[in-house]
Design a protein around this motif. Structure first.
Motif, mmCIF file in Angstrom:
data_model
loop_
_atom_site.group_PDB
_atom_site.id
_atom_site.type_symbol
_atom_site.label_atom_id
_atom_site.label_comp_id
_atom_site.label_asym_id
_atom_site.label_seq_id
_atom_site.Cartn_x
_atom_site.Cartn_y
_atom_site.Cartn_z
ATOM 1 N N ASN A 15 17.111 29.378 56.265
ATOM 2 C CA ASN A 15 16.908 27.968 55.925
ATOM 3 C C ASN A 15 18.262 27.384 55.540
ATOM 4 N N ASP A 16 18.244 26.117 55.156
ATOM 5 C CA ASP A 16 19.502 25.461 54.825
ATOM 6 C C ASP A 16 19.613 25.149 53.337
ATOM 7 N N ASP A 17 18.850 25.852 52.474
ATOM 8 C CA ASP A 17 18.828 25.551 51.047
ATOM 9 C C ASP A 17 20.048 26.165 50.357
ATOM 10 N N PRO A 18 20.956 25.368 49.788
ATOM 11 C CA PRO A 18 22.144 25.938 49.141
ATOM 12 C C PRO A 18 21.814 26.750 47.897
ATOM 13 N N GLU A 19 20.694 26.453 47.191
ATOM 14 C CA GLU A 19 20.417 27.241 46.003
ATOM 15 C C GLU A 19 20.101 28.687 46.347
ATOM 16 N N ASP A 20 19.688 28.956 47.594
ATOM 17 C CA ASP A 20 19.446 30.323 48.043
ATOM 18 C C ASP A 20 20.685 30.924 48.717
ATOM 19 N N GLY A 21 21.399 30.101 49.493
ATOM 20 C CA GLY A 21 22.429 30.653 50.371
ATOM 21 C C GLY A 21 23.859 30.449 49.919
ATOM 22 N N ALA A 22 24.119 29.575 48.940
ATOM 23 C CA ALA A 22 25.489 29.315 48.498
ATOM 24 C C ALA A 22 25.787 30.150 47.255
ATOM 25 N N LEU A 23 26.935 30.854 47.261
ATOM 26 C CA LEU A 23 27.262 31.782 46.189
ATOM 27 C C LEU A 23 28.619 31.461 45.580
ATOM 28 N N ASP A 24 28.753 31.805 44.317
ATOM 29 C CA ASP A 24 30.041 31.797 43.608
ATOM 30 C C ASP A 24 30.421 33.252 43.361
ATOM 31 N N VAL A 25 31.636 33.644 43.771
ATOM 32 C CA VAL A 25 32.095 35.025 43.615
ATOM 33 C C VAL A 25 33.399 34.979 42.828
ATOM 34 N N PHE A 26 33.520 35.858 41.815
ATOM 35 C CA PHE A 26 34.700 35.776 40.963
ATOM 36 C C PHE A 26 34.954 37.103 40.258
ATOM 37 N N LEU A 27 36.172 37.252 39.755
ATOM 38 C CA LEU A 27 36.560 38.392 38.942
ATOM 39 C C LEU A 27 36.141 38.071 37.515
ATOM 40 N N ASN A 28 35.130 38.770 37.050
ATOM 41 C CA ASN A 28 34.522 38.426 35.773
ATOM 42 C C ASN A 28 35.256 39.036 34.591
ATOM 43 N N SER A 29 35.869 40.197 34.795
ATOM 44 C CA SER A 29 36.636 40.862 33.744
ATOM 45 C C SER A 29 37.583 41.835 34.426
ATOM 46 N N ALA A 30 38.346 42.556 33.614
ATOM 47 C CA ALA A 30 39.309 43.502 34.177
ATOM 48 C C ALA A 30 38.630 44.647 34.906
ATOM 49 N N ILE A 85 42.692 42.333 44.874
ATOM 50 C CA ILE A 85 44.109 42.585 45.136
ATOM 51 C C ILE A 85 44.867 42.491 43.820
ATOM 52 N N THR A 86 45.640 43.518 43.488
ATOM 53 C CA THR A 86 46.403 43.545 42.242
ATOM 54 C C THR A 86 47.884 43.696 42.553
ATOM 55 N N PHE A 87 48.673 42.754 42.080
ATOM 56 C CA PHE A 87 50.114 42.774 42.311
ATOM 57 C C PHE A 87 50.800 43.781 41.395
ATOM 58 N N THR A 88 51.948 44.266 41.859
ATOM 59 C CA THR A 88 52.768 45.150 41.029
ATOM 60 C C THR A 88 54.088 44.498 40.636
ATOM 61 N N VAL A 125 41.952 46.331 36.043
ATOM 62 C CA VAL A 125 43.099 45.630 36.627
ATOM 63 C C VAL A 125 43.685 44.685 35.593
ATOM 64 N N ASN A 126 44.898 44.257 35.860
ATOM 65 C CA ASN A 126 45.536 43.213 35.067
ATOM 66 C C ASN A 126 45.041 41.872 35.602
ATOM 67 N N MET A 127 44.263 41.154 34.819
ATOM 68 C CA MET A 127 43.644 39.909 35.277
ATOM 69 C C MET A 127 44.685 38.865 35.685
ATOM 70 N N SER A 128 45.841 38.889 35.043
ATOM 71 C CA SER A 128 46.854 37.889 35.344
ATOM 72 C C SER A 128 47.673 38.246 36.582
ATOM 73 N N LYS A 129 47.345 39.384 37.200
ATOM 74 C CA LYS A 129 48.024 39.792 38.419
ATOM 75 C C LYS A 129 47.037 40.188 39.513
ATOM 76 N N GLU A 186 53.622 46.961 47.036
ATOM 77 C CA GLU A 186 53.641 45.532 46.733
ATOM 78 C C GLU A 186 52.352 45.101 46.030
ATOM 79 N N PHE A 187 51.243 45.639 46.455
ATOM 80 C CA PHE A 187 49.952 45.391 45.801
ATOM 81 C C PHE A 187 49.007 46.517 46.176
ATOM 82 N N SER A 188 47.952 46.646 45.384
ATOM 83 C CA SER A 188 46.895 47.616 45.673
ATOM 84 C C SER A 188 45.585 46.866 45.874
#
Length: 736
Positions: free
Chosen positions: A442-457, A482-485, A425-429, A401-403
């Motif tokens: 500490n409570d500073d978001p510039e140090d502790g808050a992150l953005d995580v993403f699929l940047n390319s295939a 996770i990549t759908f089939t 991977v297929n980015m659209s899947k 179903e997915f890998s």
């Protein structure tokens, strides 16, 4: 021998001749030319008595008539033979005796004809039924309605027609009042056959072919075809969206899920917005399910902040995707829980938790979720202040179903981002599930808050705020790709937030809201954000939701801090299935006929057929009837199982059930068997060759007891039923 003065002598030749007595037989004196066997004795039912008629001929082994004297006649009464007469044959070896019996007789009485023998013939001891040897319609005795001294022979319908000298359509006889339909299959060619009552047309389907029948021609069915199994697509049963709004006094909120939701195979995907700052006790929510009724809960440790929790609930098919869940509590730096063994290339871990202890630092509040091995899930943080407790979830593909790929990223205090390579991977899947831990006390978001993403295939990426002066701390990020089939699809994008932005909207390719969700790459919807104060933390938490089918909206509270975050829209393929496809099966299609006989105002009918099975297989209809040779969709199915029992499905105004009749081995392959099924206001009797079976096999003799009328059916089919194609293999002839 003397010849002149010489002589000769020869030994005589001898041969041994053994002379034995011949055997005698008692045969019927009259040939009714009915095409069936009958004996020398038959019984006629009179209004107040029974006439047992001995009417036969004595013949030898060459079938030559043999006159004899002193034939002794017997009749069975209470399981004993009672002598009723001694008679002589006439000069043509015929005998006739009419014995009248009053009162009751055995249902299947035996008769006996004995002769003591003489110098030429052995003794005769002939025993038969006092009726006929095959083909009776109801009993072993018959009626003489026209008073001619001969019974009205009720064998097969064809035998009846022949006996009454009906040569063509039975509409010339009073029998047409009772005969609604009969297919003789005498055309012997073509793709159609016609019944002899109303000229209704039946169409030969598949490889149905003409062959020799019980008499004249019949039809041959091969009982086989091409089956394309049911095709099932998708592995998600439902996608639901629920929103829970916490006031400053709420600790727990809940909302009911759709009726029938299987919570044991369901995963929540959560994003939140909050207005309090860095009080983790007020912000972090555990998300879990309860049953009876199915309900989703969100719970935090203390009240105080206003938070909005968006939850997309994905219910998976429990055959295609396995879900595991449980609770954990972490008072140190990690907690481990045992799970059922998984395949790490197909499984994803997730966790939601609440924080208690009053800590306001990132190192105590951010938790990574991972597998330490195939049977252990681990929730880990950098600090150990307070308690993290909540629920973990694992969802795992059971086939293709997915890998899943895993990537680990980390940043030093001099880095604003990190990347990791993955297999293409297929980015659209493909989408990601990520979690991270931070060492920032500490409570500073510039140090502790992150953005995580699929940047390319081939790459995943994690970023914190871009100002280099804020590159502090050493976060560690686990990313599961996770990549759908299948037909599932993923859209993605990002927003750059100005200081004052409280929401962002954008158009997307239209999706089905009933099967779609929107999420962040990070747990809880956290994005990278500017800010160094406790009140700035709220700028990093972003709620994700749909406005309509082609618009998404992300919202946050802000303390005048900018930020950046990525989103993913996933359109799951909901489960659907196409039925099995059956091709090239043999059957005879008559469409929806005989509703006057097989209709909801009918309370009696008789079905007859000659059958010649060449194989008895285990193929079974949805009504549990095997090797079906006669069916009217939804109303009746008649077939034979592998053991030679007749099986009957019948739908009446009270009962829909299947019953079995006969004895093991009764219906044999490679021989013709005559079958009649009679229904009369809940009473079902089955005639097979020589015997009536008036009760079904098992504890319930009359399965349709209490019924009156039958229910209406659909198409009349000969040779099969057309739901699961339980099909007959062999010959069929003279069905009525």
């Amino acid at each position: 021998v003397l010849t002149g003065f010489a002589s000769r002598y020869a030994e005589p030749e001898s041969q041994t001749i053994t002379i034995v007595k011949d055997n005698l037989k008692a045969v019927p004196a009259r040939d009714f030319n009915l095409g069936i066997e009958y004996g020398a004795v038959y019984t006629i039912k009179r209004p107040d008595s029974w006439e047992i008629i001995y009417n036969g001929t004595i013949v030898n082994s060459l079938h030559e008539p043999v006159p004899v004297k002193n034939l002794t006649l017997y009749f069975e009464d209470f399981d004993e033979f009672v002598e009723i007469a001694t008679i002589d044959t006439d000069e043509n070896s015929n005998f006739y005796f009419n014995y009248t019996k009053y009162g009751n007789i055995e249902q299947n009485p035996l008769v006996r004809i004995m002769y003591k023998g003489d110098g030429l013939y052995n003794p005769l001891d002939h025993i038969e039924y006092g009726g006929i040897e095959m083909g009776a319609d109801q009993n072993w005795w018959f009626y003489d309605e026209d008073g001619d001294g001969w019974p009205e022979w009720p064998f097969t319908l064809y035998d009846l027609f022949a006996a009454l000298q009906i040569e063509s359509s039975p509409t010339t006889s009073d029998l047409s009042v009772y005969l609604a339909w009969m297919a003789e299959f005498n055309e012997n060619s073509g793709t159609s056959t016609f019944d002899i009552v109303s000229n209704l047309e039946g169409l030969l389907k598949g490889n149905t072919s003409w062959t020799s029948g019980r008499r004249d021609s019949g039809l041959l069915f091969d009982g086989d075809g091409i089956i394309t199994p049911p095709q099932s697509t998708g592995f998600v049963k439902s996608v639901q969206y629920k929103e829970l709004v916490f006031s400053t006094s709420d600790v727990t909120k809940s909302i009911a899920l759709d009726v029938g939701t299987n919570i044991s195979n369901t995963i929540p995907f959560v994003t939140i917005k909050e207005n309090v700052g860095d009080d983790w006790d007020d912000i972090m929510v555990d998300v879990y399910f309860t049953d009876s009724p199915a309900t989703v809960y969100a719970q935090r440790s203390t009240s105080g902040a206003t938070i909005t929790v968006s939850i997309f609930i994905v219910e998976f098919d429990d055959v295609k995707v396995k879900v595991q869940s449980g609770t954990f509590s972490n008072t140190g730096t990690f907690a481990e829980e045992t799970i059922s063994q998984i395949n790490t290339s197909k499984a994803i871990p997730m966790a939601y938790y609440k924080a208690s202890g009053g800590d306001d630092d990132w190192d105590a509040s951010m938790v990574t979720t991972d597998f330490t091995d195939t049977t252990t899930i681990r929730m880990e943080r950098h600090g150990s202040s307070g308690t993290m407790s909540g629920h973990y979830y694992v969802f795992e593909a059971q086939d293709s179903e997915f890998s899943v790929q895993k990537a680990v990223l980390s940043m030093s205090s001099s880095q604003g981002y990190d990347t990791a390579s993955i297999n293409s991977v297929n980015m659209s899947k493909s989408f990601i599930v990520s979690s991270y831990e931070s060492d920032r006390a500490n409570d500073d978001p510039e140090d502790g808050a992150l953005d995580v993403f699929l940047n390319s295939a081939t790459e995943v990426r994690a970023e914190r705020h871009s100002e280099t002066s804020y590159f502090n701390g050493f976060p560690t990020i686990n990313v599961f790709v996770i990549t759908f089939t299948g037909a599932e699809s993923v859209q993605r994008g990002d927003f750059t937030w100005a200081n004052s932005d409280t929401f962002k909207e954008t158009d997307i390719t239209a999706v089905d809201l009933g099967s779609s969700m929107i999420k962040s790459g990070n747990m809880y919807g956290i994005m990278q954000s500017d800010g160094t104060g406790s009140s700035d933390v709220k700028s990093a938490f972003v709620q994700h939701e749909f406005v309509d089918t082609d618009t998404i909206r992300l919202e946050r509270y802000t303390n005048n801090e900018d930020g950046k975050g990525h989103w993913e829209v996933i359109e799951w393929e909901l489960m659907s299935s196409s039925p099995a496809v059956y091709e090239d099966f043999d059957y005879l299609l008559w469409n929806d006929i005989l509703d006057n006989v097989f209709g909801n105002t009918s309370n009696q009918f008789v079905v007859t057929s000659w059958i010649y099975p060449t194989a008895l297989t285990s193929n079974q209809s949805s009504n549990n009837v095997k090797n079906v040779f006669f069916s009217k969709d939804g109303m009746i199915e008649i077939g034979i199982n592998e053991s030679g029992y007749l099986e009957l499905f019948l739908s009446t105004d009270l009962v829909q059930t299947t019953a079995r009749y006969g004895i093991e081995g009764l219906i044999q392959t490679n021989e013709f068997t005559y079958i009649a099924i009679r229904y009369n206001e809940s009473d079902v009797d089955i005639f097979i060759d020589d015997f009536w079976y008036r009760s079904a096999v098992g504890s319930i003799g009359e399965p349709w007891s209490g019924s009156v009328n039958i229910t209406s059916g659909g198409d009349l089919i000969i040779g099969a039923e057309l739901i699961k194609y339980s099909s007959f293999t062999g010959k069929l002839d003279d069905i009525s």
